[in-house]
Scaffold this active site. Structure first.
Site, PDB file in Angstrom:
ATOM      1  N   ASN A 117      -8.694   8.669   2.638  1.00 39.20           N
ATOM      2  CA  ASN A 117      -8.822   8.725   1.175  1.00 39.20           C
ATOM      3  C   ASN A 117      -8.365   7.432   0.490  1.00 39.20           C
ATOM      4  O   ASN A 117      -8.054   7.436  -0.689  1.00 39.20           O
ATOM      5  CB  ASN A 117      -8.095   9.954   0.622  1.00 39.20           C
ATOM      6  CG  ASN A 117      -6.646  10.021   1.066  1.00 39.20           C
ATOM      7  OD1 ASN A 117      -6.101   9.015   1.551  1.00 39.20           O
ATOM      8  ND2 ASN A 117      -6.019  11.170   0.913  1.00 39.20           N
ATOM      9  N   ARG A 256       4.160   7.686  -3.700  1.00 40.86           N
ATOM     10  CA  ARG A 256       4.967   8.908  -3.649  1.00 40.86           C
ATOM     11  C   ARG A 256       5.948   8.881  -4.816  1.00 40.86           C
ATOM     12  O   ARG A 256       6.547   7.830  -5.099  1.00 40.86           O
ATOM     13  CB  ARG A 256       5.753   9.015  -2.334  1.00 40.86           C
ATOM     14  CG  ARG A 256       4.929   9.392  -1.111  1.00 40.86           C
ATOM     15  CD  ARG A 256       4.320  10.801  -1.199  1.00 40.86           C
ATOM     16  NE  ARG A 256       3.467  11.124  -0.073  1.00 40.86           N
ATOM     17  CZ  ARG A 256       2.134  11.084  -0.065  1.00 40.86           C
ATOM     18  NH1 ARG A 256       1.474  10.734  -1.164  1.00 40.86           N
ATOM     19  NH2 ARG A 256       1.453  11.407   1.003  1.00 40.86           N
ATOM     20  N   GLN A 285       6.610  18.673  -5.876  1.00 40.99           N
ATOM     21  CA  GLN A 285       5.240  19.132  -6.130  1.00 40.99           C
ATOM     22  C   GLN A 285       5.095  20.579  -5.711  1.00 40.99           C
ATOM     23  O   GLN A 285       5.478  20.901  -4.585  1.00 40.99           O
ATOM     24  CB  GLN A 285       4.249  18.247  -5.364  1.00 40.99           C
ATOM     25  CG  GLN A 285       4.235  16.826  -5.877  1.00 40.99           C
ATOM     26  CD  GLN A 285       3.110  15.971  -5.307  1.00 40.99           C
ATOM     27  OE1 GLN A 285       3.039  14.803  -5.611  1.00 40.99           O
ATOM     28  NE2 GLN A 285       2.253  16.523  -4.499  1.00 40.99           N
TER      29      GLN A 285
HETATM   30  P1  NAD Z   1      -0.919   1.634   5.024  1.00 43.23           P
HETATM   31  O1  NAD Z   1      -0.069   2.029   6.174  1.00 43.23           O
HETATM   32  O2  NAD Z   1      -2.294   1.105   5.299  1.00 43.23           O
HETATM   33  O3  NAD Z   1      -0.158   0.543   4.144  1.00 43.23           O
HETATM   34  C1  NAD Z   1       1.166   0.690   3.743  1.00 43.23           C
HETATM   35  C2  NAD Z   1       1.767  -0.701   3.544  1.00 43.23           C
HETATM   36  O4  NAD Z   1       3.055  -0.550   2.940  1.00 43.23           O
HETATM   37  C3  NAD Z   1       1.972  -1.453   4.861  1.00 43.23           C
HETATM   38  O5  NAD Z   1       1.384  -2.731   4.785  1.00 43.23           O
HETATM   39  C4  NAD Z   1       3.484  -1.535   4.982  1.00 43.23           C
HETATM   40  O6  NAD Z   1       3.944  -2.694   5.645  1.00 43.23           O
HETATM   41  C5  NAD Z   1       3.908  -1.506   3.525  1.00 43.23           C
HETATM   42  N1  NAD Z   1       5.317  -1.167   3.347  1.00 43.23           N
HETATM   43  C6  NAD Z   1       6.064  -0.239   3.994  1.00 43.23           C
HETATM   44  N2  NAD Z   1       7.328  -0.261   3.561  1.00 43.23           N
HETATM   45  C7  NAD Z   1       7.387  -1.220   2.608  1.00 43.23           C
HETATM   46  C8  NAD Z   1       8.430  -1.707   1.793  1.00 43.23           C
HETATM   47  N3  NAD Z   1       9.697  -1.273   1.921  1.00 43.23           N
HETATM   48  N4  NAD Z   1       8.137  -2.665   0.900  1.00 43.23           N
HETATM   49  C9  NAD Z   1       6.873  -3.173   0.806  1.00 43.23           C
HETATM   50  N5  NAD Z   1       5.848  -2.764   1.563  1.00 43.23           N
HETATM   51  C10 NAD Z   1       6.102  -1.779   2.451  1.00 43.23           C
HETATM   52  O7  NAD Z   1      -0.988   2.906   4.089  1.00 43.23           O
HETATM   53  P2  NAD Z   1      -2.073   3.257   2.956  1.00 43.23           P
HETATM   54  O8  NAD Z   1      -3.216   3.962   3.580  1.00 43.23           O
HETATM   55  O9  NAD Z   1      -2.307   2.040   2.133  1.00 43.23           O
HETATM   56  O10 NAD Z   1      -1.258   4.349   2.125  1.00 43.23           O
HETATM   57  C11 NAD Z   1      -0.025   3.996   1.496  1.00 43.23           C
HETATM   58  C12 NAD Z   1       0.637   5.239   0.930  1.00 43.23           C
HETATM   59  O11 NAD Z   1      -0.133   5.739  -0.158  1.00 43.23           O
HETATM   60  C13 NAD Z   1       0.712   6.431   1.904  1.00 43.23           C
HETATM   61  O12 NAD Z   1       1.794   6.323   2.796  1.00 43.23           O
HETATM   62  C14 NAD Z   1       0.876   7.588   0.945  1.00 43.23           C
HETATM   63  O13 NAD Z   1       2.243   7.791   0.644  1.00 43.23           O
HETATM   64  C15 NAD Z   1       0.154   7.121  -0.317  1.00 43.23           C
HETATM   65  N6  NAD Z   1      -1.117   7.863  -0.527  1.00 43.23           N
HETATM   66  C16 NAD Z   1      -1.258   8.610  -1.656  1.00 43.23           C
HETATM   67  C17 NAD Z   1      -2.417   9.342  -1.867  1.00 43.23           C
HETATM   68  C18 NAD Z   1      -2.631  10.140  -3.137  1.00 43.23           C
HETATM   69  O14 NAD Z   1      -3.493  11.021  -3.162  1.00 43.23           O
HETATM   70  N7  NAD Z   1      -1.921   9.858  -4.206  1.00 43.23           N
HETATM   71  C19 NAD Z   1      -3.430   9.338  -0.892  1.00 43.23           C
HETATM   72  C20 NAD Z   1      -3.272   8.532   0.236  1.00 43.23           C
HETATM   73  C21 NAD Z   1      -2.097   7.808   0.421  1.00 43.23           C
END
Ligand code: NAD
Length: 358
Positions: A117, A256, A285
């Site tokens: 997503n 989050r 939530q």
């Molecule tokens: P991803 O794993 O592709 O990317 C996450 C990035 O965050 C990575 O590059 C990682 O190095 C970085 N990161 C981790 N800790 C960090 C920190 N302390 N400071 C800076 N950067 C940091 O993940 P993604 O697919 O891009 O998704 C990211 C997040 O989005 C998910 O973990 C989820 O919590 C959230 N999400 C929300 C929804 C929604 O419906 N609202 C849907 C999908 C994902």
């Protein structure tokens, strides 16, 4: 095998729209397939308290499936009670609802439908940035009320063109947000992430890495949060950090809720330190009726773009994460390897670099 799924209740909408696959009613489209193979499939939205279906059935389930939209919290306590548990599957992206350290210790795999997503969320982020910067919500509310006073909304409306936008986390979603912003003629894109992007990827989205978080936020007109929730990001955006934001910056968080301090954000919006805050994720939530993020406003009466957690559960996204969940189960049942990107916790160790530097 006993499979337990904790999903959100879809009500009439789910009865009328069978593509709402992530609901209790439509069961990710898995029931007839799982039952035809002789597996037991329990589906419920009951997840809180000692009498919940989650607590009752986790004791002997082998697989637990849940979505981030209505997360069944798999705490260390529950993991201790889950004697048969081998796999937790996230139907979606973001597995912070599982105590990942406890899963590592108990050799329980945590798998998610990585990428399912990310475009859905990136689009929502771009929309949220635009609706805050352009002061859209108060303008629409004015129209619904029957009023017409252009100056009231125009006095807090700006262009995105020429602004500095920064993402905390430049993974799949963060990167897609920057890609989508390039045609807006933004001044500069910044990112804060301990995993640097390759030089050509940086160049393609005009991105510059800033390694100090305070310095990063102090340069941004818009900050978007796109990192997972883990020990290193919980409350990352707190009262102290908010003081370092540019006065009147906008903040969008679809990652989050618990990455931001709820009260500190509300106070910053109220004082005008933040001109606005938008997103779809909440520290609890469903969010309680009196959650301060529902109604917070900036001094000019706007600046709130909050919605329920749905950016990653469009009908297009649901088709992808339901399909991916089935593929993960098929792999597990037939002993085929999982896609590497889907493995958050493998047997006894973290397989991802996204949940903190370990
Ligand atoms: P991803 O794993 O592709 O990317 C996450 C990035 O965050 C990575 O590059 C990682 O190095 C970085 N990161 C981790 N800790 C960090 C920190 N302390 N400071 C800076 N950067 C940091 O993940 P993604 O697919 O891009 O998704 C990211 C997040 O989005 C998910 O973990 C989820 O919590 C959230 N999400 C929300 C929804 C929604 O419906 N609202 C849907 C999908 C994902």
């Amino acid at each position: 095998m006993k499979v337990l799924a904790i999903l959100y209740r879809g009500g009439d909408a789910a009865k009328q729209e069978s593509r709402l696959l992530g609901t209790v009613e439509n069961e990710l489209g898995l029931r007839s397939w799982l039952e035809s193979q002789g597996h037991e499939f329990i589906v419920s939205d009951s997840k809180e308290g000692p009498n919940s279906d989650l607590q009752k059935h986790i004791t002997d389930a082998e697989v637990v499936i849940t979505t981030p939209f209505h997360p069944g919290y798999i705490t260390r306590d529950l993991i201790n009670k889950a004697k048969n548990l081998k796999v937790c599957v996230t139907a979606g992206v973001g597995s912070d609802h599982v105590d990942l350290n406890a899963a590592v210790e108990r050799k329980i795999q945590v798998l998610e439908v990585t990428g399912s997503n990310v475009t859905s969320v990136a689009e929502h982020v771009v929309m949220s940035i635009l609706l805050l910067v352009r002061n859209f919500v108060p303008a629409h509310e004015m129209i619904e009320r029957g009023d017409w006073q252009v100056s009231e909304v125009a006095r807090n409306a700006f262009d995105l063109e020429g602004k500095v936008v920064g993402t905390i986390g430049a993974g799949r979603i963060g990167y897609r947000v920057l890609e989508r912003l390039v045609p807006f003629g933004t001044k500069e894109h910044l990112y804060y992430d301990y995993n640097p992007l390759p030089a050509d990827a940086e160049k393609a989205v005009k991105a510059r890495r800033v390694q100090d978080l305070k310095e990063f936020v102090s340069q941004c007109d818009v900050v978007t949060v796109n990192c997972p929730l883990h020990e290193g990001t919980q409350n990352l955006i707190n009262a102290d950090l908010l003081k370092h934001f540019k006065k009147g910056a906008w903040l969008v968080n679809t990652a989050r809720g618990a990455i931001c301090d709820k009260d500190a954000v509300a106070a910053a919006v109220k004082s005008g330190q933040l001109r606005g805050y938008a997103g779809d994720v909440w520290n609890v939530q469903p969010a309680p009726k009196d959650h301060v993020w529902r109604t917070m406003k900036n001094p000019l009466g706007g600046g709130n773009g909050m919605v329920p957690h749905y950016s990653g559960t469009t009908l297009d996204a649901q088709a992808r994460y339901a399909k991916g969940t089935r593929e993960i189960l098929e792999n597990y049942l037939t002993g085929k390897p999982q896609k590497p990107a889907d493995i958050i916790v493998g047997v006894g160790k973290y397989e991802t670099k996204a949940y903190g530097q370990r």
